[in-house]
Structure formats: structure tokens, C-alpha cells
Design a protein around this motif. Structure first.
Motif, PDB file in Angstrom:
ATOM      1  N   LEU A  50       0.840  -1.201   0.000  1.00  0.00           N
ATOM      2  CA  LEU A  50       0.000   0.000   0.000  1.00  0.00           C
ATOM      3  C   LEU A  50       0.872   1.246   0.000  1.00  0.00           C
ATOM      4  CD1 LEU A  50      -2.564  -0.984   2.779  1.00  0.00           C
ATOM      5  CD2 LEU A  50      -2.952  -0.998   0.309  1.00  0.00           C
ATOM      6  N   LYS A  51       0.593   2.166  -0.934  1.00  0.00           N
ATOM      7  CA  LYS A  51       1.365   3.405  -0.945  1.00  0.00           C
ATOM      8  C   LYS A  51       0.939   4.266   0.235  1.00  0.00           C
ATOM      9  CE  LYS A  51       1.251   6.448  -4.445  1.00  0.00           C
ATOM     10  NZ  LYS A  51       1.691   7.387  -5.502  1.00  0.00           N
ATOM     11  N   ILE A  52       1.925   4.674   1.034  1.00  0.00           N
ATOM     12  CA  ILE A  52       1.678   5.512   2.198  1.00  0.00           C
ATOM     13  C   ILE A  52       1.921   6.980   1.847  1.00  0.00           C
ATOM     14  CG2 ILE A  52       2.273   5.959   4.614  1.00  0.00           C
ATOM     15  CD1 ILE A  52       0.991   3.173   4.058  1.00  0.00           C
ATOM     16  N   TYR A  53       3.037   7.255   1.161  1.00  0.00           N
ATOM     17  CA  TYR A  53       3.332   8.633   0.749  1.00  0.00           C
ATOM     18  C   TYR A  53       4.355   8.645  -0.381  1.00  0.00           C
ATOM     19  CZ  TYR A  53       7.237   7.947   4.055  1.00  0.00           C
ATOM     20  OH  TYR A  53       8.323   7.452   4.738  1.00  0.00           O
ATOM     21  N   ASP A  54       4.384   9.790  -1.070  1.00  0.00           N
ATOM     22  CA  ASP A  54       5.449  10.117  -2.017  1.00  0.00           C
ATOM     23  C   ASP A  54       6.381  11.068  -1.292  1.00  0.00           C
ATOM     24  OD1 ASP A  54       4.458   8.704  -4.284  1.00  0.00           O
ATOM     25  OD2 ASP A  54       2.986  10.293  -4.592  1.00  0.00           O
ATOM     26  N   ALA A  55       7.673  10.914  -1.505  1.00  0.00           N
ATOM     27  CA  ALA A  55       8.665  11.740  -0.818  1.00  0.00           C
ATOM     28  C   ALA A  55       9.552  12.458  -1.824  1.00  0.00           C
ATOM     29  CB  ALA A  55       9.531  10.868   0.089  1.00  0.00           C
ATOM     30  N   LYS A  56       9.932  13.695  -1.476  1.00  0.00           N
ATOM     31  CA  LYS A  56      10.910  14.462  -2.254  1.00  0.00           C
ATOM     32  C   LYS A  56      11.944  15.009  -1.286  1.00  0.00           C
ATOM     33  CE  LYS A  56       7.896  16.217  -5.851  1.00  0.00           C
ATOM     34  NZ  LYS A  56       7.235  17.414  -6.386  1.00  0.00           N
ATOM     35  N   LEU A  57      13.204  14.868  -1.663  1.00  0.00           N
ATOM     36  CA  LEU A  57      14.294  15.449  -0.891  1.00  0.00           C
ATOM     37  C   LEU A  57      14.771  16.699  -1.615  1.00  0.00           C
ATOM     38  CD1 LEU A  57      16.281  15.225   1.510  1.00  0.00           C
ATOM     39  CD2 LEU A  57      17.812  13.987  -0.048  1.00  0.00           C
ATOM     40  N   ALA A  75      15.359  19.598   2.997  1.00  0.00           N
ATOM     41  CA  ALA A  75      13.943  19.448   3.336  1.00  0.00           C
ATOM     42  C   ALA A  75      13.446  18.128   2.779  1.00  0.00           C
ATOM     43  CB  ALA A  75      13.125  20.607   2.766  1.00  0.00           C
ATOM     44  N   LEU A  76      12.629  17.470   3.550  1.00  0.00           N
ATOM     45  CA  LEU A  76      11.976  16.242   3.114  1.00  0.00           C
ATOM     46  C   LEU A  76      10.481  16.522   3.105  1.00  0.00           C
ATOM     47  CD1 LEU A  76      12.412  13.232   2.351  1.00  0.00           C
ATOM     48  CD2 LEU A  76      11.822  12.724   4.720  1.00  0.00           C
ATOM     49  N   ASP A  77       9.891  16.440   1.921  1.00  0.00           N
ATOM     50  CA  ASP A  77       8.468  16.700   1.760  1.00  0.00           C
ATOM     51  C   ASP A  77       7.761  15.377   1.511  1.00  0.00           C
ATOM     52  OD1 ASP A  77       6.184  18.642   1.290  1.00  0.00           O
ATOM     53  OD2 ASP A  77       6.163  17.508  -0.584  1.00  0.00           O
ATOM     54  N   LEU A  78       6.783  15.069   2.354  1.00  0.00           N
ATOM     55  CA  LEU A  78       5.994  13.846   2.214  1.00  0.00           C
ATOM     56  C   LEU A  78       4.576  14.232   1.805  1.00  0.00           C
ATOM     57  CD1 LEU A  78       7.071  11.939   5.463  1.00  0.00           C
ATOM     58  CD2 LEU A  78       8.173  11.939   3.220  1.00  0.00           C
ATOM     59  N   ARG A  79       4.129  13.676   0.681  1.00  0.00           N
ATOM     60  CA  ARG A  79       2.744  13.888   0.226  1.00  0.00           C
ATOM     61  C   ARG A  79       2.013  12.580   0.482  1.00  0.00           C
ATOM     62  NH1 ARG A  79      -0.539  12.768  -3.961  1.00  0.00           N
ATOM     63  NH2 ARG A  79      -2.114  14.295  -4.482  1.00  0.00           N
ATOM     64  N   TYR A  80       1.105  12.615   1.447  1.00  0.00           N
ATOM     65  CA  TYR A  80       0.435  11.392   1.888  1.00  0.00           C
ATOM     66  C   TYR A  80      -0.583  10.893   0.871  1.00  0.00           C
ATOM     67  CZ  TYR A  80       2.889  11.473   6.219  1.00  0.00           C
ATOM     68  OH  TYR A  80       3.907  11.418   7.144  1.00  0.00           O
ATOM     69  N   ALA A  81      -0.661   9.581   0.751  1.00  0.00           N
ATOM     70  CA  ALA A  81      -1.574   8.926  -0.188  1.00  0.00           C
ATOM     71  C   ALA A  81      -2.820   8.397   0.513  1.00  0.00           C
ATOM     72  CB  ALA A  81      -0.852   7.778  -0.903  1.00  0.00           C
ATOM     73  N   ARG A  82      -2.881   8.574   1.822  1.00  0.00           N
ATOM     74  CA  ARG A  82      -4.021   8.070   2.601  1.00  0.00           C
ATOM     75  C   ARG A  82      -4.118   8.846   3.907  1.00  0.00           C
ATOM     76  NH1 ARG A  82      -2.675   3.876   0.795  1.00  0.00           N
ATOM     77  NH2 ARG A  82      -4.335   2.535   1.309  1.00  0.00           N
ATOM     78  N   SER A  83      -5.221   8.670   4.567  1.00  0.00           N
ATOM     79  CA  SER A  83      -5.441   9.332   5.854  1.00  0.00           C
ATOM     80  C   SER A  83      -4.701   8.582   6.955  1.00  0.00           C
ATOM     81  CB  SER A  83      -6.941   9.363   6.185  1.00  0.00           C
ATOM     82  OG  SER A  83      -7.625  10.132   5.230  1.00  0.00           O
ATOM     83  N   LEU A  84      -4.038   9.345   7.809  1.00  0.00           N
ATOM     84  CA  LEU A  84      -3.326   8.784   8.962  1.00  0.00           C
ATOM     85  C   LEU A  84      -3.437   9.751  10.128  1.00  0.00           C
ATOM     86  CD1 LEU A  84      -0.022   7.608   7.231  1.00  0.00           C
ATOM     87  CD2 LEU A  84      -1.788   6.129   8.164  1.00  0.00           C
ATOM     88  N   GLN A  85      -3.436   9.222  11.328  1.00  0.00           N
ATOM     89  CA  GLN A  85      -3.447  10.051  12.527  1.00  0.00           C
ATOM     90  C   GLN A  85      -2.035  10.561  12.802  1.00  0.00           C
ATOM     91  OE1 GLN A  85      -4.879   7.327  15.479  1.00  0.00           O
ATOM     92  NE2 GLN A  85      -7.023   7.879  15.113  1.00  0.00           N
ATOM     93  N   GLY A  86      -1.950  11.819  13.207  1.00  0.00           N
ATOM     94  CA  GLY A  86      -0.653  12.397  13.548  1.00  0.00           C
ATOM     95  C   GLY A  86       0.060  11.605  14.624  1.00  0.00           C
ATOM     96  N   LYS A  87      -0.702  11.109  15.592  1.00  0.00           N
ATOM     97  CA  LYS A  87      -0.111  10.307  16.670  1.00  0.00           C
ATOM     98  C   LYS A  87       0.546   9.048  16.105  1.00  0.00           C
ATOM     99  CE  LYS A  87      -1.063   8.041  21.006  1.00  0.00           C
ATOM    100  NZ  LYS A  87      -1.914   7.875  22.138  1.00  0.00           N
ATOM    101  N   LYS A  88      -0.083   8.409  15.118  1.00  0.00           N
ATOM    102  CA  LYS A  88       0.485   7.196  14.503  1.00  0.00           C
ATOM    103  C   LYS A  88       1.760   7.525  13.724  1.00  0.00           C
ATOM    104  CE  LYS A  88      -2.634   4.224  15.831  1.00  0.00           C
ATOM    105  NZ  LYS A  88      -2.325   3.239  16.837  1.00  0.00           N
ATOM    106  N   ILE A  89       1.785   8.692  13.078  1.00  0.00           N
ATOM    107  CA  ILE A  89       2.994   9.118  12.353  1.00  0.00           C
ATOM    108  C   ILE A  89       4.136   9.306  13.342  1.00  0.00           C
ATOM    109  CG2 ILE A  89       4.014  10.935  10.921  1.00  0.00           C
ATOM    110  CD1 ILE A  89       1.137  11.407   9.794  1.00  0.00           C
ATOM    111  N   ALA A  90       3.853   9.941  14.480  1.00  0.00           N
ATOM    112  CA  ALA A  90       4.875  10.144  15.515  1.00  0.00           C
ATOM    113  C   ALA A  90       5.360   8.811  16.076  1.00  0.00           C
ATOM    114  CB  ALA A  90       4.316  11.026  16.637  1.00  0.00           C
ATOM    115  N   GLU A  91       4.431   7.887  16.339  1.00  0.00           N
ATOM    116  CA  GLU A  91       4.808   6.563  16.858  1.00  0.00           C
ATOM    117  C   GLU A  91       5.686   5.813  15.856  1.00  0.00           C
ATOM    118  OE1 GLU A  91       1.053   4.682  17.697  1.00  0.00           O
ATOM    119  OE2 GLU A  91       0.763   5.846  19.543  1.00  0.00           O
TER     120      GLU A  91
END
Length: 185
Positions: A50-57, A75-91
Motif C-alpha cells: 500500500l502506498k503511504i506517501y510520495d517523498a521528495k528530498l 527538506a523532506l516533503d511527504l505527500r500522503y496517499a491516505r489518511s493517517l493520525q498524527g499520533k500514529k505518524i509520531a509513533e
């Protein structure tokens, strides 16, 4: 001879036009943080297919030095491909730092708490950008708007190591991000 000169001039002009067209516009928040910013590489992160995000450095004219700690902003830019909770990203970020054996257990707990305060929930198309500031820390942006910062150099090293450390669990993404990360002459 005149025809050859015109043909060479046309080829050079065409090459410069293609180069200009190929260069990506620099988002304002990245341009404010990194002089002469350019995309060093990009790729996608997938988890069990499952694609989670696209990343650009994004790097500046000094590029990215593969030895730690980096001495130039990036800079690292992440473009998310789905909904995620901020808490889960931090974990997940703390989990990756632990796998890389970066920071003490107490530091990672503090970093996770700080990330949980900063990282919002995301939806498909949301951009989260982390900007590494050498000898200072990291600033975070949501869709180009300032979110917060963690001014801790140890955190910054650990956070960007998630993607850029040679031992990252996302080695294919690391390779894609570092495609053109060298300094510009």
C-alpha cells in the motif's frame, strides 16, 4: 558554416529550455529555508504493497553529504496517499529511530511527545515537510504553513536518519531520494 552555427545555437537553446522545464518550482516555504533549493530525488514509500506517501528530498547548492550530521540545510516533503493520525505518524517515527538505535529511550520518548504535539492528522494529498537546519534543529510545515519546530540537533539527526541513514528500513526510497544529492559546482 552559418547553417551549422544556427543548428548548434538551436540545439543549445532547446537543451536549456528542456532543463528549465524539467526543474520543479520550489515551494515558497522550502525556498525561504534553503537557498537555491532543488529536488535531489523522489520516490514512494509502500507498506505491504500500500502506498503511504510520495517523498521528495530538497537540497541547496551544497547538496547532501552522506556522512552525519549533515552540514547543509535540506527538506523532506511527504505527500500522503491516505489518511493517517498524527499520533500514529509520531509513533512510527519513534519506532524507526529505535530500529536505527538512535537516541536513548528517554530521548525517543521526549521526541515522540514533541512530534505528537506537532504532527496533525493527514488525508490523501496532505504535505508534511520537515526542514533540517544544521546545528539548530527541525522545522515542520503542513501544506506550506508553519506547524512547529524541535530545536534539538540530536532529534534532527535521528529524524532524517529514518530516510537517509544507510541502515534505514526503506533502502529503495533512500536510493531514490539521493539520486542527485551531490553538490553543484
Amino acid at each position: 558554416m552559418k547553417l551549422v552555427k544556427h543548428a548548434i545555437a538551436w540545439l543549445l537553446a532547446t537543451a536549456m529550455l528542456h532543463t528549465a522545464v524539467a526543474a520543479e518550482p520550489v515551494p515558497e516555504h522550502i525556498g525561504q529555508e534553503i537557498a537555491q533549493a532543488r529536488v535531489a530525488g523522489k520516490g514512494s514509500f509502500r507498506w505491504f504493497g500500500l502506498k503511504i506517501y510520495d517523498a521528495k528530498l530538497w537540497v541547496g547548492d551544497k547538496g547532501y553529504q552522506t556522512h552525519a550530521p549533515a552540514t547543509a540545510p535540506l527538506a523532506l516533503d511527504l505527500r500522503y496517499a491516505r489518511s493517517l493520525q498524527g499520533k500514529k505518524i509520531a509513533e512510527a517515527s519513534e519506532d524507526e529511530m529505535r530500529k536505527l538505535n538512535l537516541g536513548s529511550a528517554q530521548q525517543r520518548a521526549n521526541w515522540q511527545a514533541a512530534m505528537e504535539r506537532i504532527f496533525p492528522d493527514v488525508n490523501e494529498g496532505t504535505h508534511l515537510t520537515g526542514v533540517y537546519l544544521p546545528n539548530q534543529g527541525t522545522r515542520f510545515y503542513l501544506n506550506g504553513k508553519f506547524l512547529g519546530e524541535i530545536m534539538d540537533t540530536s532529534f534532527s539527526h535521528a529524524f532524517f536518519a529514518i530516510w537517509l541513514d544507510p541502515k534505514t528500513t526503506a533502502s529503495e526510497l533512500r536510493t531514490a531520494l539521493l539520486t542527485d544529492a551531490g553538490p553543484r559546482q
